[in-house]
Design an enzyme around this catalytic site. Structure first.
Site, PDB file in Angstrom:
ATOM      1  N   ARG A  34       0.845  -1.194   0.000  1.00  0.00           N
ATOM      2  CA  ARG A  34       0.000   0.000   0.000  1.00  0.00           C
ATOM      3  C   ARG A  34       0.879   1.242   0.000  1.00  0.00           C
ATOM      4  O   ARG A  34       1.912   1.267   0.656  1.00  0.00           O
ATOM      5  CB  ARG A  34      -0.871   0.018   1.254  1.00  0.00           C
ATOM      6  N   ARG A  92     -20.168 -17.181  -6.087  1.00  0.00           N
ATOM      7  CA  ARG A  92     -20.776 -16.013  -6.670  1.00  0.00           C
ATOM      8  C   ARG A  92     -19.888 -14.780  -6.568  1.00  0.00           C
ATOM      9  O   ARG A  92     -19.876 -13.932  -7.449  1.00  0.00           O
ATOM     10  CB  ARG A  92     -22.026 -15.758  -5.841  1.00  0.00           C
ATOM     11  N   GLU A 138     -30.787 -16.184 -11.686  1.00  0.00           N
ATOM     12  CA  GLU A 138     -31.234 -16.670 -12.995  1.00  0.00           C
ATOM     13  C   GLU A 138     -32.687 -16.294 -13.283  1.00  0.00           C
ATOM     14  O   GLU A 138     -33.088 -16.162 -14.424  1.00  0.00           O
ATOM     15  CB  GLU A 138     -31.069 -18.188 -13.073  1.00  0.00           C
ATOM     16  N   ASP A 157     -25.818 -12.956  -0.051  1.00  0.00           N
ATOM     17  CA  ASP A 157     -26.165 -11.574  -0.372  1.00  0.00           C
ATOM     18  C   ASP A 157     -26.161 -10.691   0.884  1.00  0.00           C
ATOM     19  O   ASP A 157     -25.750  -9.542   0.846  1.00  0.00           O
ATOM     20  CB  ASP A 157     -27.516 -11.502  -1.088  1.00  0.00           C
ATOM     21  N   ARG A 186     -31.796 -17.048   7.374  1.00  0.00           N
ATOM     22  CA  ARG A 186     -31.319 -15.692   7.118  1.00  0.00           C
ATOM     23  C   ARG A 186     -31.284 -14.870   8.405  1.00  0.00           C
ATOM     24  O   ARG A 186     -30.382 -14.064   8.612  1.00  0.00           O
ATOM     25  CB  ARG A 186     -32.170 -15.019   6.039  1.00  0.00           C
TER      26      ARG A 186
END
Lengths: 737, 675
Positions: free
Chosen positions: A432, A540, A557, A645, A692
């Site tokens: 960095r 994903r 999809e 997600d 979830r």
């Protein structure tokens, strides 16, 4: 100057020269004359008349030769290793880089604790942070860096936590190798009365990660100064900074404050004994007490009683909250708890600790966050801080918060910063730069293996004055086998490929069946790439070399969207490239009954999650998802085939401290499931929903806090549903959804 | 503190920008004079034998006029530099008295010519051109003082830039003879070429007590962090050769090595890299067939082919800067000037100004041991990054409110209503705004000097404090004054005729502002467009799909921007606005967009506002000339800001459930967009 004048002067000179030949004294008058003609103001450093005749400081050939090629580099390196060790250690001479080569080059090993070994609370936290970091290895053979199992934090012989016989014990370590590639953590060294830097054992060639380091003993580019933190300092997450708003004018009730011990004798007393002088009882509150230690009354002086009384009148926390500047003088040692306390409180630290090597000084530009005073000039401090202008106070104060949250708010962050600094040295060409360390969101969230180029990250566009690219890559997550040409994915492909901003489509094939032959897919105006996700949900967000654009459009999809919806969302994303920008909103909430976080998909007035079934985000988040997050969370996602997600939303919000952005009206982004016959979509399963809920709580506990933030607005096209001709509207389709 | 002095003075010192016209003229002129003098033996008339006791006036200003000082053999020698010196141990801060500007004062000793007992000068060159330029630059700066008693830093006029031209012992004695030397306290020495054969120390060998050193070629073992300053080794080629500025982009060669003194071991490595990668590498060396002298320093060769140096540096993306016997290399200056990205391989080297410069953004630093991997490492750097490195300068926007904060809802916002004399409308506005839950206070800026505001009893009764502020002049900028009465961060600027906004809309606007506290968040949106026919900017108030401004007839913003508008507005914009009685809102949009780099946020659907632009000219209906004037404003402001800071976006903010099929009473902001 005109040519004629030039010749006249030249002629004049020749005449003068002839005159001079006979009468030398005239030359001085001539020089004077010429000087006046130049018409320049007389400067303190003279404009030498013969300035242009001065020799160069070095001959050009000499400069280019630069003393010749010098010694043999190989020999030099060998001789260095012999000369520059112990107190003159540098990475080049005291660190074995050969241990850190290969694919997963930077691995940290911890010596197993010995039986009955007692380790302090703080050291236990440090070890936990290392074990839970992505660099931990349990195999010493693949280790680049070693951490001791023995508690070295407190090396004050008078302390109960002092571990004796260190030299002997360390010599017993077969891998000690005179300390090479070892890092030793320490908070307290030395003891009454001198509090020297001595650790009471020979650290050899080990890197010191030490609090209260003195610049004289500090081995630059080798040792690491860490902040002094208390045993209550949280393992992870950590409290946020106290600044909630930028009030203007930014001055608080008190200008400057100090409340602490006054040392009557001994090291550090010079400063501490003078602090009361600047107390004015109005905007400068500097309170000292003599009442500390066992026999304070023995040394007590005339001020003590009065001071002790005044001392009780003010509350330290109240002062922290209401002061613009906080004095951070040295104690017996150079560093103090006060430093982190004022940093968190957004009370700009005014340091009075001569010779203190500030924490992580390798990478942090402290002059942007603190005022570095000089113990000798204590009495000037009030006028110095009074002269700090509005803009600077605002900037300094915000910077204290940025640094606190990026590097100091938890033991995890302090330890990780230490490790990352060493890692940057080991892989110096993939490291960095100063900007990355000092700009939001801080160096720990910048993984240089991804790129060393600032423009490749989502959070620097504004600083650089550039915009993200004009194209996106669509990544479609496919889990069901391809059986008919009327499947939703076919329609989705058409819709996406029609967007003029779409540069490629990647289908992530996560079905049990092998992907269909290329000919089964419809012809596309953009490249179509099928990659195998190996039926892992986390795949994903694997960094995919095929993604060439900065923007990623993530789709399920069976997502239903219009091309113009995609285009509009992409435009919005370009304004907010560091956030998730998409359609399906969700929300989290605190359930006081269950004393746990809840998750809801109901329509509400606010949201804190935008699902990645139809959302844009920066491709860098793929990298963070796969390398910054621990494998345990990714394993959870894979095991349940769920929550990836939500995890992505946690991640992005923890980076930005901001909510995602919901665009336009569409909330339902899938066709309602057909009730009979077909297999139920996984998300329609009630168990799916319970999972979830659990995910949200698991994630919050790993982060150590709840990073999700609520938002109350969505972004619509400017003329959305306005009473104006549809012909004028660029996104008229969005109104028919 | 100390670094800032040197930092400030380094620009002009290292790149002396003397007018070449004058330079050439005086060089020829004085060559004639001097050559003549020498040729005719008049040199003896030159006053070089004047003793130091003689009065030395500024009028006789040749370097050779400087008084001669004889150093007694037994004169004391300072101690070697103390490696443990730091600002708090070896620097006398009491000399640097506090002053409000935090400017420290620098004193330069007058020039003297030191000779030893037998009259041999201590330096073979005396004052060099570079050191003279450097002292001139300091003398021209604000830091300079000729009052030795006020000085914080002392700079000897003894030139120690190049150690090779010095007699070490005598130079040290000369330093110690300086009247204020006092163990070198607060003295600053400049040195670019330290050390000498055979082992080439990395810091000046002249014993110097506690003096600070600005040195070229420090290693990590000699550099005293926070005390010394690392400076570049100046290359005279930078003034001699005028290199054209090259745009960033691909170059003919990928890697160029132009140094002549590279160790054999490294040259072998470089040749191996060249073999592997062919044309991408250009490996230059001295030209063996050229005679020594000026020509040879400006030429480089490869297999008999001759290249111009430093011009050839511009033909490569990367230029190798390897250490030689010394760490600091003048090549680095040449390479930087040519816009080539330096690849620095000099282990333990403290890069110039490393405390303030971010070298990783402008160069590639590779450990010497990794020289064989150089090609692979450089190839892995993205093209765009190479271009950014070539550019060497970075534009950056730093918003003053950069921390991502969503301030809490309480204590709400302060509404500032600008009014002249439309009492009825004003009262309606006040009544409407007072219904907004988060309203904390109402300020009415009474801009009419000829008329007093209505009596207190006539004003609408509101639940929050209401205060009327009477202004001294009818100026539009009054509305943006950072009144002490504004105690909240959030300000709602609103005109006295904006009666069509509902309480829900206003509250929603405030909620949106909380999520964007560094932006203008407002209701009527406007756009700027480029008029291709006229070749200038145009103001657009029609129904467009885009927004780049929100009018401050009804907008939320941070109080900080009031400060900026009132005290930091660039150029004459403020006066222009007050003189034209127009465009204060456009000016505010420019100001905020320029400093934050962000677009404003338009909230809620468009309403039929009663031409908010027209309030400035009070009562008149939409007027063509008025619109023309607003276009003019945009062009005027863009020229003052020297850029077009406004950002165009296609979105506006609505409540999450706006127009959704959802029970209205469950919506937080049901009354949005009603007319």
């Amino acid at each position: 100057m005109q040519a004629r004048k030039k010749y006249v002067l030249l002629g004049l000179c020749t005449c003068c020269w002839l005159l001079l030949y006979y009468w030398g004294g005239l030359q001085e008058r001539l020089l004077g004359l010429l000087t006046h003609r130049r018409g320049e103001v007389v400067r303190p450093w003279p404009n030498w008349l013969d300035r242009d005749l001065l020799p160069g400081y070095a001959d050009q050939a000499e400069l280019q030769n630069a003393g010749g090629p010098g010694d043999s580099p190989r020999q030099r390196r060998q001789s260095w290793a012999g000369i520059y060790k112990d107190s003159r250690c540098r990475m080049d001479t005291c660190f074995d880089f050969a241990r850190c080569q290969g694919q997963s080059s930077f691995r940290v090993y911890i010596y197993p604790p010995e039986k009955g070994e007692r380790v302090s609370e703080s050291y236990r936290k440090i070890l936990t942070s290392v074990v839970e970091s992505r660099y931990f290895t349990s195999d010493p053979r693949e280790a680049c860096l070693f951490v001791l199992g023995i508690d070295t934090l407190d090396r004050d012989q008078l302390s109960t936590q002092f571990v004796p016989n260190m030299d002997e014990r360390i010599r017993g370590y077969p891998l000690w190798n005179d300390g090479r590639n070892h890092v030793i953590f320490n908070l307290y060294s030395g003891t009454w009365p001198n509090y020297t830097e001595d650790l009471g054992f020979n650290v050899g060639q080990a890197i010191l990660a030490k609090a209260s380091l003195n610049t004289e003993h500090f081995r630059p580019g080798f040792d690491i100064s860490i902040p002094l933190f208390s045993k209550e300092h949280p393992q992870k997450g950590g409290e946020r900074g106290w600044l909630v708003r930028n009030t203007v004018p930014p001055r608080r009730k008190y200008l400057l404050m100090f409340k602490g011990k006054r040392y009557l004798t001994g090291i550090g007393s010079d400063t501490r004994n003078a602090l009361h002088h600047i107390h004015n009882g109005k905007d400068i509150v500097s309170l000292t007490t003599c009442r500390h230690g066992k026999d304070w009354e023995k040394h007590k002086d005339a001020r003590c009683d009065h001071d002790n009384q005044e001392y009780e009148r003010f509350d330290y926390q109240e002062l922290l909250h209401n002061s613009t500047f906080c004095l951070v003088p040295r104690g017996r040692r150079l560093g103090s708890f006060r430093f982190l306390e004022s940093l968190q409180a957004a009370c700009i630290p005014v340091l009075l600790s001569n010779g203190w090597e500030l924490p992580f000084s390798d990478v942090i530009q402290w002059n942007q966050a603190v005022i570095e005073g000089d113990e000798r000039l204590l009495l000037q401090v009030p006028s110095t801080v009074r002269a700090v202008g509005t803009d600077r106070v605002l900037a300094l104060r915000q910077r204290t918060q940025m640094l606190w949250e990026a590097y100091f708010s938890s033991v995890d962050k302090i330890v990780l910063t230490t490790l990352e600094i060493i890692k940057d040295r080991v892989n110096s060409h993939i490291s960095r730069n100063k900007f990355m360390w000092n700009a939001l969101p801080g160096g720990l969230l910048v993984l240089p293996e991804y790129s060393t180029h600032l423009a490749h990250y989502p959070f620097y566009y504004l600083n650089l004055g550039i915009s993200p690219g004009q194209e996106f890559t669509a990544v479609i997550h496919a889990t069901s086998p391809l059986v008919s040409q009327s499947q939703p994915i076919m329609k989705l492909l058409q819709v996406v490929s029609k967007s003029k901003y779409c540069s490629q489509i990647i289908i992530l094939w996560n079905s049990e069946k092998p992907p269909p032959h290329r000919s089964k897919w419809p012809p596309m105006p953009v490249p179509l790439i099928i990659t195998d996700g190996r039926r892992k949900t986390s795949s994903r967000f694997l960094p995919n070399a095929a993604i060439e654009t900065e923007a990623v459009l993530s789709l399920d999809e069976d997502t239903v969207l219009l091309t113009s919806e995609i285009n509009f969302a992409f435009h919005v994303w370009q304004s907010f490239p560091e956030r998730i920008v998409g359609y399906p909103p969700r929300s989290h909430f605190w359930d006081p009954v269950k004393k746990a976080w809840g998750y809801t998909s109901k329509w509400t007035n606010e949201y804190s999650i935008v699902l990645t079934g139809a959302a844009f985000y920066h491709r860098y988040y793929h990298h963070l998802f796969s390398h910054y997050l621990p494998s345990s969370l990714r394993a959870l996602v894979d095991r349940t085939s769920n929550c990836e997600d939500i995890l992505m939303n946690f991640l992005v919000s923890s980076v930005t401290h901001l909510p995602p952005i919901k665009v336009a009206q569409r909330k339902q982004y899938k066709e309602m499931p057909i009730l009979q016959g077909t297999k139920m979509a996984p998300w329609a399963n009630p168990e799916h929903f319970t999972q979830r809920q659990e995910c949200v709580n698991t994630f919050a506990s790993w982060f150590g806090y709840m990073p999700l933030v609520h938002s109350q607005f969505r972004l619509d096209p400017v003329l959305f549903k306005d009473h104006v001709s549809v012909l004028r509207k660029r996104y008229k389709d969005l109104e028919r959804v | 503190m100390c670094a800032s002095v040197k930092y400030g003075s380094r620009g002009p010192a290292l790149i002396p920008r003397m007018k070449t016209k004058y330079r050439i003229y005086y060089i020829t002129l004085f060559s004639v004079v001097l050559l003549g003098l020498i040729a005719t033996g008049m040199f003896q008339f030159w006053p070089h034998s004047i003793e130091s006791s003689a009065e030395w006036s500024l009028d006789r200003r040749s370097v050779h006029d400087a008084p001669l000082v004889r150093i007694p053999m037994s004169s004391p020698i300072p101690e070697r530099g103390d490696l443990s010196c730091r600002m708090h141990t070896c620097f006398d801060v009491y000399r640097c008295g506090y002053n409000p500007k935090n400017k420290i004062k620098v004193y330069i000793y007058p020039l003297q010519r030191f000779v030893d007992e037998v009259g041999v000068p201590i330096s073979s060159t005396g004052l060099s051109r570079e050191y003279n330029d450097l002292l001139s630059a300091i003398s021209d700066s604000d830091f300079y003082t000729d009052d030795v008693s006020r000085a914080c830093l002392f700079i000897p006029s003894i030139d120690v830039l190049n150690q090779n031209s010095l007699r070490i012992r005598e130079t040290a004695q000369a330093l110690a003879m300086l009247p204020r030397w006092d163990k070198g306290m607060n003295h600053l020495l400049f040195n670019m070429l330290p050390g000498g054969p055979p082992d080439y120390n990395t810091a000046l060998d002249v014993p110097r007590d506690r003096a600070l050193l600005a040195g070229g070629g420090f290693s990590t073992w000699t550099y005293r962090q926070g005390y010394d300053v690392s400076i570049p080794v100046y290359s005279p080629l930078s003034v001699e050769v005028d290199l054209p500025e090259r745009q960033p982009g691909p170059r003919r060669y990928f890697i160029l090595s132009s140094q002549t003194a590279i160790h054999r071991e490294y040259r072998v490595e470089l040749e191996r890299l060249k073999e592997e990668n062919g044309e991408a590498l250009l490996l230059l060396d001295k030209c063996s067939n050229l005679s020594q002298g000026l020509a040879s320093v400006r030429k480089r060769c490869y297999k008999g082919q001759v290249y111009d140096y430093p011009q050839i540096l511009q033909e490569s993306s990367f230029c190798v800067v390897l250490r030689g016997a010394r760490l600091g290399q003048a090549t680095l200056s040449d390479v930087l000037q040519a816009g080539c990205v330096p690849v620095i391989m000099a282990d333990s080297y403290i890069l110039p100004f490393s405390e303030v410069l971010d070298w990783k953004r402008a160069s590639v630093v590779i450990p010497e041991e990794k020289l064989p991997e150089m090609y692979t490492i450089l190839k892995s750097i993205p093209h765009r990054q190479v271009e950014e490195m070539q550019r060497q300068k970075w534009t950056s926007v730093n918003s003053p409110l950069f921390l991502p904060l969503i301030p809490p809802r309480s204590p709400g916002f302060t509404a500032v209503v600008l009014t002249y004399d439309r009492i009825e409308s004003l009262f309606r506005v006040i009544t409407e705004i007072s219904k907004v839950p988060s309203l904390a206070k109402l300020l009415v800026v009474w801009n009419n000097q000829n008329k007093s505001p209505p009596e207190e009893s006539l004003w609408p009764k509101v639940a929050v404090p209401l205060k009327v502020l009477r202004t001294k002049e009818n100026k539009l900028s009054n509305r943006f004054f950072p009144f002490d009465e504004i105690e909240t961060e959030a300000v709602l600027a609103i005109d006295d005729d904006i009666i069509m906004l509902t309480s829900d809309e206003l509250q929603f606007g405030y909620e949106v502002w909380r999520e964007f506290p560094d932006r203008l968040v407002g209701y009527p949106g406007r756009l700027h467009l480029w008029d291709h026919e006229m070749g200038k900017w145009k103001y657009e108030s029609e129904w467009t799909n885009e927004v780049s401004m929100v009018l401050t007839g009804a907008a939320f913003y941070h109080k900080y921007f009031n400060y900026l508008y009132t005290y930091k507005m660039p150029g004459d914009i403020k006066n222009w606005v007050d003189a034209h009685m127009n465009c204060e809102d456009i000016a505010m949009n420019f100001l905020v967009a320029n400093i934050t780099g962000k677009a404003p946020i338009k909230v809620t659907p468009r309403k039929k506002f009663k031409c908010p632009e027209c309030t400035a000219i009070d009562g008149l209906s939409l007027d063509q000339t008025h619109m023309v004037e607003r276009s003019e404003c945009i062009n005027k402001f863009a020229s003052v800001f020297a850029t077009m800071p406004l950002k165009v976006v296609e979105h506006r903010a609505d409540p999450v459930l706006y127009k959704d099929d959802f029970p209205e009473k469950l919506k937080s902001f049901p009354n949005i967009g009603s007319l």
